[in-house]
Design a protein around this motif. Structure first.
Motif, short mmCIF file in Angstrom:
data_model
loop_
_atom_site.label_atom_id
_atom_site.label_comp_id
_atom_site.label_asym_id
_atom_site.label_seq_id
_atom_site.Cartn_x
_atom_site.Cartn_y
_atom_site.Cartn_z
N GLU A 1 0.81 -1.22 0.00
CA GLU A 1 0.00 0.00 0.00
C GLU A 1 0.84 1.27 0.00
OE1 GLU A 1 -2.94 -0.03 3.03
OE2 GLU A 1 -3.81 -1.92 2.40
N SER B 1 -8.37 2.79 1.71
CA SER B 1 -7.01 2.88 1.20
C SER B 1 -6.82 1.90 0.06
CB SER B 1 -5.99 2.60 2.31
OG SER B 1 -6.16 1.29 2.80
N ARG B 2 -5.83 2.16 -0.75
CA ARG B 2 -5.50 1.24 -1.86
C ARG B 2 -4.95 -0.05 -1.27
NH1 ARG B 2 -0.97 -0.01 -5.05
NH2 ARG B 2 0.34 1.35 -3.81
N ASN B 3 -5.61 -1.14 -1.47
CA ASN B 3 -5.21 -2.41 -0.90
C ASN B 3 -4.76 -3.33 -2.03
OD1 ASN B 3 -4.70 -4.38 0.92
ND2 ASN B 3 -6.83 -4.89 1.36
#
Length: 456
Positions: free
Chosen positions: A296, A372-374
């Protein structure tokens, strides 16, 4: 005028920022004001509890410095208060100035994001164990994907000002720890090399470039490389005055500045006065979405990026010298930014409260937290088994900046011990391990030595 309340200093005056006269009666956005009213008591309590010697901070928007305060002392012995105009070492926030110079240079020269190492620093080679690797580019240096090590400790700290060009003598003895463009690994060496490349390309010193292209145009009168007239003192873990060493890698972390200057510098990014909007947008975009091992982590050009609560996207950069600590964070969407500078090593955990402030602004604006970008969760990592004979080759004591990192073999597993914590290293490849602490450990064999890189 200055109003003192229990050692807290509230500055109410007219700031001249980037040539703009700011009215003393101008009202900040309601969300920012409400967030600051909620944040300030928590911040004051945390600073008092930690017995911080000195800290200054400022909250700003694209064209206005809304709040600027100070707590404690810049110099206890001389009874000099910490104020918004107190100069501090800003550590790696210096990298944003170096990145700005490099991005400016792409506008009026033959440099581009794809310009390679042999053009940037001709006749200066770096050793590599990866014969088929792509060459280091300007983009790699700016986004910490160069594969260069984090630091070269020999000659990094001195008791007198050290010139970064001394690094040129050490680079030919240095190995890449990873192929360029494969993974983000934070590197002070990359930014020092970038500063040296700018000097060579322009036949101008780094200090002169900084003055000509950033500090003079923006009116940053307290941002400097020189500490001769600076009376601010550093304070150690016990709150005692300590000698802050000089460093070789000036373009990576050698500047002094104030919260007012840093706020003004950040405003020049937000308003696109220091760089065109297209370059600012590119710098604030993650450069490593195609790198699965980065998980991430989101790294821009100079700036780091994260999704944080109701604030959404935050671009930020922190800094740490031996004792000084610094933090700059802003929300491109909500517009507020906050900068914190301290001369006390004990302030480090407090500076992350900058993110809490931006989250509060988002809450007051009625925004919901974003996911969040996972990209790749740790549970999905393809772990492997390695023979104990191979694991044993990685044991030993490794010297890291500021501490030692010891690795031992216990029950056919590598155990890593560093100050305050011990954890198991989970093998993902023959030389790549994933600690329980959600950080990466890299081992690279070089002649008779094993090189270790620790990436959070």
């Amino acid at each position: 005028f200055v109003l003192r309340m229990n050692n807290w200093i509230r500055w109410s005056c007219i700031w001249l920022v980037s040539g703009i006269s700011l009215s003393a009666t101008a009202q900040p956005h309601d969300a920012i004001q409400s967030a600051y009213d909620r944040f300030l008591p928590q911040w004051q309590k945390a600073v008092k509890k930690a017995s911080i010697t000195g800290v200054s901070w400022a909250v700003f928007t694209v064209d206005t410095i809304l709040y600027a305060d100070g707590w404690g002392h810049a110099n206890k012995a001389l009874k000099i208060d910490a104020t918004p105009t107190t100069p501090y070492r800003i550590g790696s926030i210096t990298k944003l100035f170096t990145a700005t110079l490099a991005l400016q240079h792409t506008l009026d020269s033959h440099w581009s994001m794809g310009t390679t190492w042999d053009t940037l620093l001709p006749d200066t080679e770096v050793r590599s164990l990866y014969p088929n690797a792509s060459p280091i580019t300007l983009r790699h240096l700016l986004s910490h994907q160069s594969g260069l090590p984090s630091d070269i400790l020999k000659g990094a700290f001195t008791t007198y000002p050290n010139e970064p060009d001394r690094l040129l003598k050490q680079l030919p003895k240095t190995y890449l720890i990873l192929p360029p463009g494969k993974m983000t690994v934070y590197s002070n060496i990359a930014y020092t090399a970038l500063g040296l490349a700018l000097e060579r390309a322009t036949d101008t010193s780094y200090a002169a470039l900084l003055q000509r292209h950033i500090t003079d145009p923006l009116g940053l009168t307290h941002t400097t490389l020189h500490a001769d007239s600076i009376l601010t003192k550093a304070y150690n873990e016990k709150g005692r005055a300590a000698a802050e060493p000089f460093i070789r890698d000036i373009p990576a972390g050698g500047l002094y500045s104030t919260v007012i200057d840093i706020a003004s510098f950040a405003q020049s990014w937000m308003s696109h006065t220091i760089l065109p909007a297209a370059l600012v947008e590119e710098a604030w975009q993650a450069q490593n979405h195609s790198l699965p091992l980065d998980l991430e982590l989101e790294q821009g050009l100079g700036w780091q990026i994260r999704q944080w609560g109701s604030a959404g996207k935050v671009v930020w950069r922190n800094g740490a010298n031996r004792y000084y600590r610094s933090m700059l964070a802003l929300s491109p969407d909500l517009q507020p930014g906050i900068v914190m500078l301290s001369n006390d090593i004990r302030s480090e955990p407090l500076l992350s409260l900058a993110f809490q402030f931006l989250d509060l602004v988002g809450q007051e604006a009625g925004l919901r937290p974003k996911q969040s970008r996972n990209q790749w969760v740790p549970d999905e990592l393809p772990t492997i088994d390695l023979p104990a004979s191979l694991l044993a080759t990685y044991t030993g004591t490794y010297i890291m900046p500021g501490y030692r990192f010891k690795i031992t073999l216990q029950n056919d597993k590598l155990k890593a011990r560093m100050p305050g914590t011990t954890f198991t290293l989970i093998p993902v490849d023959s030389h790549l391990f994933y600690p329980v602490s959600r950080s990466w450990i890299f081992f690279t064999k070089a002649e008779k030595s094993t090189l270790l890189s620790f990436q959070e």
